[in-house]
Every structure is written in C-alpha cells, then in structure tokens.
Design a protein around this motif. Structure first.
Motif, short mmCIF file in Angstrom:
data_model
loop_
_atom_site.label_atom_id
_atom_site.label_comp_id
_atom_site.label_asym_id
_atom_site.label_seq_id
_atom_site.Cartn_x
_atom_site.Cartn_y
_atom_site.Cartn_z
N LYS A 130 -23.92 -28.24 -71.58
CA LYS A 130 -23.21 -28.45 -72.84
C LYS A 130 -24.07 -29.23 -73.84
O LYS A 130 -24.08 -28.94 -75.03
N GLU B 88 -23.20 -30.81 -59.69
CA GLU B 88 -22.46 -29.79 -60.45
C GLU B 88 -21.95 -30.37 -61.77
O GLU B 88 -22.07 -29.75 -62.83
N ARG C 254 -23.25 -29.15 -65.54
CA ARG C 254 -22.29 -28.74 -66.59
C ARG C 254 -22.51 -29.58 -67.84
O ARG C 254 -22.55 -29.06 -68.96
N CYS D 209 -17.55 -34.42 -71.24
CA CYS D 209 -17.76 -34.15 -69.81
C CYS D 209 -17.04 -35.18 -68.95
O CYS D 209 -16.44 -34.84 -67.94
#
Length: 194
Positions: free
Chosen positions: A75, A67, A71, A101
């Motif tokens: 980005k 996950e 993400r 991140c």
C-alpha cells in the motif's frame, strides 16, 4: 458426530486459509490461544498440515507478521507511486498507509507483537522488516531533506518508532484515525529538516 471431510487445497491456498484462521483466533481469543494444534482444529486440518506450513508457533506468528508488513509495504509503494512530488503529499501517503494498515490489522497486531517479544528469530525478522521499511521512507523523503543520508536514515528510524506508538494509541482507542494520520504526517514533515 463425524468431522466434515476437508477439501484438499493447493499449498498456497491452504496457507492463506491457515493465516486467515490464525488471525481469527488472535482476534477472538488472544495470542495465548494461538497454537498450531488449535489452528489445525479450527481450520479443520490435521496437525501435521499446520506444522508443515509453519514449523512452530513462532513460525506462524512470524508468517503473520510478514504478511501484515507485505500488505503495508504494498500500500505504501502504491501510494508513493501516485503521490504528487511534494513533501506534504509524500508525508500524507506514508502516514495514511501506516495508520490504515494498523487499523486494518487491529488488536491482533498488538497481541502478535507482544507474543514474540524476546524471541531471537522474531527479533531478527522484525529488524529486517523495520530496516526495509525505513529504507523505503528514507528514499521517498530524501529529495526533501538536506540531511546527510545516515542522519536521514536515523530520523526515519525515529519516525517509524513514532508511527508504531501512534498506531498503538489508535488501536487502544485513545486517538482517532484522522488525528493519528495528521500528527504523524506533521512529524514526518518537520522531522526531516536539517
């Protein structure tokens, strides 16, 4: 005192709820406290529900890792699509996405990766995630480099390792976000020269 009744959620929503709760446990209690039983209790569901979603503790940690990576890659790709086609702009997007991140994921990222070191299943998943990430940054940087593709890929492997190390320094509070991002961007720009 009776437990409050748990609202039945569709499977994707329940998975999201469980992953959110798992991140809370990592942040508050560390990786050792993250078990499927503890997760079920904190989320207010039965143990079989937690096991149905993740199978094992390692499965849960892998799901969290995937996950975070999804993400991050989202980005990164969005930033690359909008960036001007210059090496400084591309290097800035790559470094900002990675550092951002890491900052967003925080100490739980360190706890999670530490908990899975030496696990064969996680090693395979992390290798796949790393290979995918390296392929994305190598493709973004290829037009700025005269290196043969195999050498560029290897340099990008090194840049990914440097990014992870800088992110760890950031999370531990040893450097700031701007310092980490600027230095990673500089490594990227200089690292792909022949």
């Amino acid at each position: 005192m009776a437990k409050p009744e748990v609202r039945k959620l569709p499977k994707p929503e329940r998975r999201t709820q469980l992953l959110d709760t798992a991140r809370d446990i990592l942040r508050e209690c560390g990786a050792d406290a993250l078990t499927l039983g503890h997760l079920a209790e904190r989320a207010g569901v039965s143990k079989p529900i937690a096991y149905e979603h993740f199978g094992t503790r390692e499965g849960l940690l892998i799901a969290l890792s995937e996950e975070i990576e999804a993400r991050h890659v989202g980005k990164l790709k969005a930033g690359l699509e909008k960036a001007p086609p210059t090496l400084p702009a591309i290097a800035d997007v790559i470094s900002s996405a990675y550092i951002g991140c890491a900052l967003e994921s925080g100490p739980e990222w360190l706890a999670m990766s530490g908990a899975l070191r030496g696990n064969a299943q996680m090693d395979a998943v992390q290798q796949t995630l790393a290979d995918d990430y390296v392929a994305i940054i190598a493709a973004a940087l290829a037009r700025f480099s005269t290196l043969p593709p195999d050498d560029l890929r290897l340099r990008c492997v090194g840049l990914a390792g440097a990014a992870e190390t800088m992110a760890r320094e950031l999370i531990r509070g040893r450097i700031g976000e701007n310092t980490a991002s600027a230095n990673l961007a500089a490594l990227i720009m200089h690292g792909i020269a022949a």
